[in-house]
Design a protein around this motif. Sequence first.
Motif, short mmCIF file in Angstrom:
data_model
loop_
_atom_site.label_atom_id
_atom_site.label_comp_id
_atom_site.label_asym_id
_atom_site.label_seq_id
_atom_site.Cartn_x
_atom_site.Cartn_y
_atom_site.Cartn_z
N LEU A 154 0.83 -1.21 0.00
CA LEU A 154 0.00 0.00 0.00
C LEU A 154 0.86 1.26 0.00
N SER A 155 1.98 1.22 0.72
CA SER A 155 2.91 2.36 0.71
C SER A 155 3.49 2.58 -0.67
N THR A 156 3.80 1.49 -1.37
CA THR A 156 4.30 1.60 -2.74
C THR A 156 3.28 2.27 -3.64
N LEU A 157 2.02 1.82 -3.55
CA LEU A 157 0.97 2.41 -4.37
C LEU A 157 0.71 3.85 -3.99
N LEU A 158 0.83 4.16 -2.70
CA LEU A 158 0.60 5.53 -2.24
C LEU A 158 1.57 6.49 -2.93
N ILE A 159 2.82 6.08 -3.03
CA ILE A 159 3.83 6.93 -3.66
C ILE A 159 3.66 6.93 -5.18
N TRP A 166 -0.63 13.65 -8.99
CA TRP A 166 -0.13 15.01 -8.77
C TRP A 166 0.30 15.66 -10.09
N ASN A 167 0.92 14.89 -10.98
CA ASN A 167 1.46 15.43 -12.22
C ASN A 167 0.50 15.33 -13.41
N GLU A 168 -0.70 14.78 -13.21
CA GLU A 168 -1.62 14.56 -14.34
C GLU A 168 -2.05 15.89 -14.96
N PHE A 169 -2.06 15.93 -16.28
CA PHE A 169 -2.34 17.18 -16.99
C PHE A 169 -3.56 17.09 -17.91
N SER A 170 -3.71 15.98 -18.64
CA SER A 170 -4.72 15.90 -19.69
C SER A 170 -6.14 16.03 -19.16
N PHE A 171 -6.49 15.23 -18.14
CA PHE A 171 -7.84 15.30 -17.57
C PHE A 171 -8.07 16.63 -16.88
N ALA A 172 -7.05 17.14 -16.19
CA ALA A 172 -7.21 18.43 -15.51
C ALA A 172 -7.48 19.54 -16.50
N LEU A 211 8.59 20.00 -6.80
CA LEU A 211 9.33 19.92 -5.55
C LEU A 211 8.68 19.03 -4.50
N PRO A 212 7.34 19.10 -4.26
CA PRO A 212 6.75 18.21 -3.25
C PRO A 212 6.94 16.74 -3.55
N MET A 213 6.79 16.34 -4.82
CA MET A 213 6.94 14.92 -5.16
C MET A 213 8.40 14.48 -5.08
N VAL A 214 9.33 15.40 -5.39
CA VAL A 214 10.75 15.06 -5.25
C VAL A 214 11.09 14.82 -3.78
N VAL A 216 8.97 13.89 -1.40
CA VAL A 216 8.31 12.65 -0.99
C VAL A 216 9.13 11.44 -1.42
N PHE A 217 9.63 11.47 -2.65
CA PHE A 217 10.41 10.33 -3.14
C PHE A 217 11.73 10.20 -2.39
N ILE A 218 12.37 11.33 -2.05
CA ILE A 218 13.65 11.27 -1.34
C ILE A 218 13.47 10.61 0.02
N PHE A 219 12.41 10.99 0.73
CA PHE A 219 12.22 10.49 2.09
C PHE A 219 11.49 9.15 2.15
N ALA A 220 10.83 8.77 1.05
CA ALA A 220 10.04 7.53 1.07
C ALA A 220 10.52 6.52 0.04
N LYS A 221 11.69 6.73 -0.54
CA LYS A 221 12.15 5.80 -1.58
C LYS A 221 12.40 4.40 -1.03
N ASP A 222 12.81 4.32 0.25
CA ASP A 222 13.03 3.00 0.85
C ASP A 222 11.73 2.20 0.92
N LYS A 223 10.64 2.88 1.27
CA LYS A 223 9.34 2.21 1.31
C LYS A 223 8.92 1.75 -0.09
N LEU A 224 9.19 2.57 -1.09
CA LEU A 224 8.83 2.22 -2.46
C LEU A 224 9.59 0.99 -2.92
N ILE A 225 10.89 0.97 -2.68
CA ILE A 225 11.70 -0.18 -3.08
C ILE A 225 11.31 -1.42 -2.29
#
Length: 235
Positions: A154-159, A166-172, A211-214, A216-225
């Motif tokens: 679930l943590s992997t999917l959360l990230i 967060w980065n989606e453009f077409s639908f927005a 910046l927010p997603m960068v 998040v990835f820096i501090f949560a990359k261990d959970k993702l892996i």
Amino acid sequence: MSNGVFSLPETFNISNYAEVFSGNIWHYFGNSVIVMIVSLIVLLMFSAFAAYPLSRWKFRFNKPIYSLIVACMSVPIHVTLLPIFMMMTNIGLYDSIWALIGPYVAFNLPISVFILTTFMASVPKELEEAAHMDGCGRYGIFWKVMLPLAKPGLSTLLIYDGVNIWNEFSFALTLTQTSVNRTLPLAVNEFQGQYTMNIPMIMTVLAVSILPMVLVFIFAKDKLIEGMMAGAVKG
């Protein structure tokens, strides 16, 4: 840019950031946060509800349903923009942030179910059998055993899904019109006219939006892996 794309700036200047933050970027930011949080809650809930029976139960249409969900991963979002636009217009959700939640959940659901099903299938059956012997039914096993053990997945999917939403453009761009209901990736429109573009301001907005997603990835990359590796090998 006149001195080369990778050249360093001659002077340190934060006036662009000051101008960006004095505008409507906080409103865009708030819309993005609301859409992402609501979408992730609904997405993770439905993903877990679908992944558990697909990974642990034996029933007639298990494989066809799973194959259909996986096949939906190949559907490009651009072929659905017009039907979804018409649907949101007919139900009265066009030009609101709530029109974005349905498409975001629908198009991130197949990959989420795929990852979470693979992860739950790797959980040893002995744990499920022990809980059943202690008196847990299927719902009890899901809430008390499978869901806590699925936290890395679930943590992997959360990230992963959070970054996509967060980065989606077409639908927005398609489902919102006024600046009040637009999300952060569309903030660049404030600095883009019909014939001109304010390149420094656009680059500033892009830097602020990623910046927010960068972080998040820096501090949560261990959970993702950890989540990716945990679901890769069956125990």
